[in-house]
Design a protein around this motif. Structure first.
Motif, PDB file in Angstrom:
ATOM      1  N   TYR A   1      -4.914  -2.644  -7.592  1.00 23.59           N
ATOM      2  CA  TYR A   1      -5.922  -1.658  -7.194  1.00 23.59           C
ATOM      3  C   TYR A   1      -5.647  -0.293  -7.824  1.00 23.59           C
ATOM      4  O   TYR A   1      -4.494   0.090  -8.015  1.00 23.59           O
ATOM      5  CB  TYR A   1      -5.917  -1.497  -5.673  1.00 23.59           C
ATOM      6  CG  TYR A   1      -6.291  -2.780  -4.966  1.00 23.59           C
ATOM      7  CD1 TYR A   1      -7.604  -3.033  -4.601  1.00 23.59           C
ATOM      8  CD2 TYR A   1      -5.326  -3.755  -4.699  1.00 23.59           C
ATOM      9  CE1 TYR A   1      -7.950  -4.210  -3.963  1.00 23.59           C
ATOM     10  CE2 TYR A   1      -5.670  -4.943  -4.072  1.00 23.59           C
ATOM     11  CZ  TYR A   1      -6.982  -5.166  -3.698  1.00 23.59           C
ATOM     12  OH  TYR A   1      -7.314  -6.343  -3.085  1.00 23.59           O
TER      13      TYR A   1
ATOM     14  N   ALA B   1       0.847  -1.195   0.000  1.00 21.25           N
ATOM     15  CA  ALA B   1       0.000   0.000   0.000  1.00 21.25           C
ATOM     16  C   ALA B   1       0.879   1.241   0.000  1.00 21.25           C
ATOM     17  O   ALA B   1       1.944   1.258   0.609  1.00 21.25           O
ATOM     18  CB  ALA B   1      -0.903   0.034   1.222  1.00 21.25           C
TER      19      ALA B   1
ATOM     20  N   GLN C   1      -6.383   2.530  -6.343  1.00 25.80           N
ATOM     21  CA  GLN C   1      -6.779   3.365  -5.221  1.00 25.80           C
ATOM     22  C   GLN C   1      -5.867   4.574  -4.997  1.00 25.80           C
ATOM     23  O   GLN C   1      -6.335   5.665  -4.718  1.00 25.80           O
ATOM     24  CB  GLN C   1      -6.777   2.502  -3.966  1.00 25.80           C
ATOM     25  CG  GLN C   1      -7.498   3.085  -2.803  1.00 25.80           C
ATOM     26  CD  GLN C   1      -7.747   2.029  -1.736  1.00 25.80           C
ATOM     27  OE1 GLN C   1      -6.829   1.362  -1.300  1.00 25.80           O
ATOM     28  NE2 GLN C   1      -8.982   1.881  -1.336  1.00 25.80           N
ATOM     29  N   SER C   2      -4.573   4.387  -5.083  1.00 31.49           N
ATOM     30  CA  SER C   2      -3.713   5.533  -4.767  1.00 31.49           C
ATOM     31  C   SER C   2      -2.599   5.722  -5.785  1.00 31.49           C
ATOM     32  O   SER C   2      -1.871   6.699  -5.693  1.00 31.49           O
ATOM     33  CB  SER C   2      -3.092   5.360  -3.380  1.00 31.49           C
ATOM     34  OG  SER C   2      -2.150   4.325  -3.404  1.00 31.49           O
ATOM     35  N   GLN C   3      -2.462   4.836  -6.729  1.00 35.20           N
ATOM     36  CA  GLN C   3      -1.401   4.963  -7.733  1.00 35.20           C
ATOM     37  C   GLN C   3      -2.043   5.275  -9.075  1.00 35.20           C
ATOM     38  O   GLN C   3      -2.583   4.387  -9.737  1.00 35.20           O
ATOM     39  CB  GLN C   3      -0.609   3.654  -7.831  1.00 35.20           C
ATOM     40  CG  GLN C   3       0.432   3.631  -8.933  1.00 35.20           C
ATOM     41  CD  GLN C   3       1.532   4.643  -8.725  1.00 35.20           C
ATOM     42  OE1 GLN C   3       2.457   4.413  -8.004  1.00 35.20           O
ATOM     43  NE2 GLN C   3       1.417   5.786  -9.388  1.00 35.20           N
ATOM     44  N   PRO C   4      -1.986   6.554  -9.496  1.00 32.62           N
ATOM     45  CA  PRO C   4      -2.593   6.897 -10.778  1.00 32.62           C
ATOM     46  C   PRO C   4      -2.059   6.012 -11.908  1.00 32.62           C
ATOM     47  O   PRO C   4      -0.862   5.698 -11.933  1.00 32.62           O
ATOM     48  CB  PRO C   4      -2.186   8.361 -10.986  1.00 32.62           C
ATOM     49  CG  PRO C   4      -1.956   8.896  -9.614  1.00 32.62           C
ATOM     50  CD  PRO C   4      -1.403   7.732  -8.843  1.00 32.62           C
ATOM     51  N   GLU C   5      -2.926   5.617 -12.796  1.00 32.95           N
ATOM     52  CA  GLU C   5      -2.623   4.868 -14.015  1.00 32.95           C
ATOM     53  C   GLU C   5      -2.335   3.386 -13.787  1.00 32.95           C
ATOM     54  O   GLU C   5      -2.343   2.609 -14.742  1.00 32.95           O
ATOM     55  CB  GLU C   5      -1.482   5.535 -14.821  1.00 32.95           C
ATOM     56  CG  GLU C   5      -1.779   7.029 -15.093  1.00 32.95           C
ATOM     57  CD  GLU C   5      -0.915   7.654 -16.161  1.00 32.95           C
ATOM     58  OE1 GLU C   5      -0.632   7.022 -17.185  1.00 32.95           O
ATOM     59  OE2 GLU C   5      -0.513   8.819 -15.953  1.00 32.95           O
TER      60      GLU C   5
ATOM     61  N   ASP D   1       0.587   5.599   0.389  1.00 26.03           N
ATOM     62  CA  ASP D   1      -0.249   6.771   0.624  1.00 26.03           C
ATOM     63  C   ASP D   1      -1.680   6.391   0.985  1.00 26.03           C
ATOM     64  O   ASP D   1      -2.642   6.940   0.431  1.00 26.03           O
ATOM     65  CB  ASP D   1      -0.272   7.656  -0.622  1.00 26.03           C
ATOM     66  CG  ASP D   1       1.046   8.365  -0.821  1.00 26.03           C
ATOM     67  OD1 ASP D   1       1.845   8.427   0.119  1.00 26.03           O
ATOM     68  OD2 ASP D   1       1.274   8.858  -1.943  1.00 26.03           O
ATOM     69  N   CYS D   2      -1.850   5.469   1.922  1.00 21.55           N
ATOM     70  CA  CYS D   2      -3.176   5.056   2.391  1.00 21.55           C
ATOM     71  C   CYS D   2      -3.982   4.279   1.365  1.00 21.55           C
ATOM     72  O   CYS D   2      -5.181   4.070   1.568  1.00 21.55           O
ATOM     73  CB  CYS D   2      -4.006   6.243   2.883  1.00 21.55           C
ATOM     74  SG  CYS D   2      -3.407   6.916   4.430  1.00 21.55           S
ATOM     75  N   GLY D   3      -3.392   3.818   0.268  1.00 21.49           N
ATOM     76  CA  GLY D   3      -4.164   3.062  -0.716  1.00 21.49           C
ATOM     77  C   GLY D   3      -3.503   1.744  -1.058  1.00 21.49           C
ATOM     78  O   GLY D   3      -2.281   1.694  -1.262  1.00 21.49           O
ATOM     79  N   ARG D   4      -4.301   0.684  -1.130  1.00 21.39           N
ATOM     80  CA  ARG D   4      -3.783  -0.621  -1.535  1.00 21.39           C
ATOM     81  C   ARG D   4      -3.297  -0.552  -2.987  1.00 21.39           C
ATOM     82  O   ARG D   4      -3.996  -0.019  -3.859  1.00 21.39           O
ATOM     83  CB  ARG D   4      -4.895  -1.664  -1.401  1.00 21.39           C
ATOM     84  CG  ARG D   4      -4.521  -3.103  -1.753  1.00 21.39           C
ATOM     85  CD  ARG D   4      -3.817  -3.847  -0.640  1.00 21.39           C
ATOM     86  NE  ARG D   4      -4.539  -3.905   0.606  1.00 21.39           N
ATOM     87  CZ  ARG D   4      -5.430  -4.859   0.941  1.00 21.39           C
ATOM     88  NH1 ARG D   4      -5.686  -5.855   0.132  1.00 21.39           N
ATOM     89  NH2 ARG D   4      -6.054  -4.809   2.111  1.00 21.39           N
TER      90      ARG D   4
END
Lengths: 264, 264, 264, 264
Positions: free
Chosen positions: D227, D154, D229-233, D156-159
């Motif tokens: 996911y 994960a 969720q927090s990683q663009p693209e 920045d708080c995103g999986r």
């Protein structure tokens, strides 16, 4: 004779993770009201608290603390600062409106233990909250109409919740339900097999003797997401509808607690 | 009806930070025996335990856990893995040799709560421990003569302790004092002013019904430093003399606990 | 065609760790001036910079950022916030006063890379800094006479530095030396053995086209400790004497950089 | 004369985040092959690399490192250990099969910089990986038929991604595509506005002069989630189909790199 409000207890009581009250808090609070499924969340109330519908509030708070015992604790920011994400649900206790906190997260172990002591089921998480600064910049929102703030929380590699609010106008209101009238469930586990591992302590508790004030109170609109990714059962609190948003500065002192009922 | 060995208690009991026992552990343990100032450390014993000198052991352990309730918990490594740094001191209880743990640190909040439940004053820290791998490489020590391992722990920006060991020969011994015959001090704080904030729970406790085994047991020499940087009072355990070092693989199961004495 | 100011480069350029400038910053800065051993620190200057004595400043900064490309980046606080600890030393460049930064630490990897791009040798560390809040509380200092603030930084289980300041009176001065006239050493390593692993890039650089302002500027007295615990060679900057302390709010924008000299 | 393979450069070169090669690695690797949308991922290849379909592999690796310069670096586990999550995609270079790494995450800043030096776009993340231990326990899988391992990452708080594998039988195969024939994209950003902020360095690179071996090689079946969720693209790499799973112990040494093409 060992001393200390909490462990570790030591000859001089200086190593305690949590200092002796009074506990002083100051920080910023963001809140978004929402409606969850009333039937699903009713089951999260402990005995003694009665369901009163699906109204909930999600909070992100950015705290700094001190205590009577360590008045300048803010000079140990690694101990005295923590961020918090929480869900409060409405309920009643003996016919009176109250709030209950089924899930709450902090990023500091002393803050977690302090919460457990007064009935909050605090777990550790990574939490991030937008800040404002007292100088105009493109890098920060202002506490003013149009100011936007966000919060994110994740535990064990999974997002728990995120929130975004936009300030619309000053207010003297606060979110409902709210920490302000919370009744806690104080629990301490029991490793004794002969007891069926039933909790050693299981009490309804309520804060007492506290005081506080608020400033920079704003109301606005918000967005809120709650995730079923890493926190089992949290999905029961998925927002069906999202309501008003609030922002404020808050300071308060906590000195005492009452046990309302022993639930064992 | 809320369920859960610990908080958060929920309708299905799946959100509990700590699962219901039995608790299974597997990991590597490093230990260095040392002598501290017997007079200084005697004051760290709770009522009921008697001082028996200055012998102590420092440990670094690298754990993975599961439970009867969540048998494949190792598939949630973020919950089931933790590293640990601890100090054990010799003592006696009713004339029998025992060990007491005045300071212990872990890097996982569930592990911290589990420890508090059976009498360890666990706080969170950053902990790092050298690993061995089952393939020959310049990037890892072997569990063999000359193999070197190190451990480091820090809390709140301050070093707590560090250790380095070098393996000399296989052994069937373990360090003394040791977790194996520990008596714990179970404590839960009390926020009620009328009680003078005296602990709600303060018991001497001892594990019961456990079982375990060890492998790859080695003895050797070690270095140990304890720091007074961020943990108040820890300085009383500064090593005056450093003794034997130990390394082993350990697995054990914990299922039960007895309360020896209520100290309130 | 891959896009992105930094890696990861992607089709739409949205995954870049660092956004395209301009970069906007806002935050609080604490500084303590000190004197280090002039002979020892002279050796930390790259070619092209001349030593001018032992004057240094230690900084703790608490930042939030945004960019032209991501104007509301503060709504991703996990990316846009970071804390910083740094040491600046006085020097001259072609006869003009300048500052050089031999050691600097941040707690965010995007901030680390951004620094490396303009000549700061940023490493990751745990950093904690006292905050003030716009409401009176025992849990926070005020930006006023007698207000006290502290900072702590640690890397790899070892304390790097800590600072405490006490505000005495408003000022229009800033610490000397200062970020404001820094010349950076931009470096990118080279894994090619045939080059003797000499850096691929090694330049003296200076910011260009920036702008900024300050507020709440105070001067006072400070304490500063620098540690030799986990950062090799940092001990050469041990303070021989500690001078004035400063506090301020700062906002600035960085848009450009010049290469002064290629040092390869 | 400043020394150091990377920043910080210092008089003795001891503070460098990354030591001078050779770099020795040892660790466990988990891999799951998957098929992504070939059209979507083709756009992630830099100039010079040609798409060859949708085959990808996701990896979780648990590393410990040392170097020629710091042979016992494993005695600083806080510097020498890191965990890694990565995606590799198939491609061709001048007609030959190759692999490219569009996204990769580690939990140590020195490891991140080291990767950037040889063409991996490493970002920091929280990563957790199931371990095996050399003693039978309910708390760990065995490297044997039926052994299950998992990985979670994960940022920045995103999986970002998670994986679970189950071992079926020993093998002498490895996943395809694989790190073993990767071509990297080495990039260093450029803050100069006059250059349009185009990268200072943008090269295709390939490792040279390395060596290594594997052990405990198993093949089996796997599950994989990626996911958005927090990683663009990253969503362009969502698995359409999941294939074989692999587990192995790996040790290798990296000493050199070649630049294949300058892409600026």
């Amino acid at each position: 004779m060992l001393k200390g409000f909490s462990v570790p207890m030591t000859p001089n009581g200086l190593a305690s993770m949590v200092p002796t009250p009074p506990w002083h808090y100051v920080g910023t609070n963001m809140a978004v009201e929402f409606i969850a499924d009333a039937d699903k969340i009713a089951k999260y109330l402990p005995d003694g608290l009665e369901p009163s519908g699906g109204r909930c509030t999600a909070f992100f708070c950015d705290w700094q603390t001190a205590s009577g015992e360590i008045p300048e604790a803010y000079l140990n920011p690694q101990m005295s600062q923590y961020k918090e994400a929480a869900i409060m649900m409405e309920c009643t206790y003996k016919g009176n409106k109250a709030a209950f906190c089924p899930f709450i997260y902090v990023d500091n172990d002393g803050a977690a233990m302090r919460g457990q002591v007064y009935g909050y089921p605090k777990q550790l998480a990574n939490i991030y909250i937008t800040r404002t600064f007292g100088i105009k910049s493109k890098a920060a929102p202002e506490v003013a109409k149009g100011g936007k703030f966000a919060g994110y929380a994740a535990m064990d590699c999974g997002r728990i919740m995120d929130m975004q609010i936009e300030l619309e106008e000053p207010t003297d209101q606060i979110a409902y339900p709210h920490f302000a009238n919370v009744i806690g469930l104080r629990q301490f586990p029991n490793l004794r097999k002969a007891d069926g591992y039933k909790p050693e302590i299981l009490d309804l508790v309520v804060g007492a003797g506290g005081s506080g004030s608020a400033a920079d109170m704003w109301i606005g609109k918000g967005k809120l997401n709650i995730y079923a990714q890493s926190q089992p059962e949290l999905e029961d609190f998925m927002p069906l509808e999202v309501g008003r948003a609030f922002y404020q500065l808050d300071e308060h002192t906590l000195t005492d607690m009452k046990v309302l009922e022993d639930l064992r």
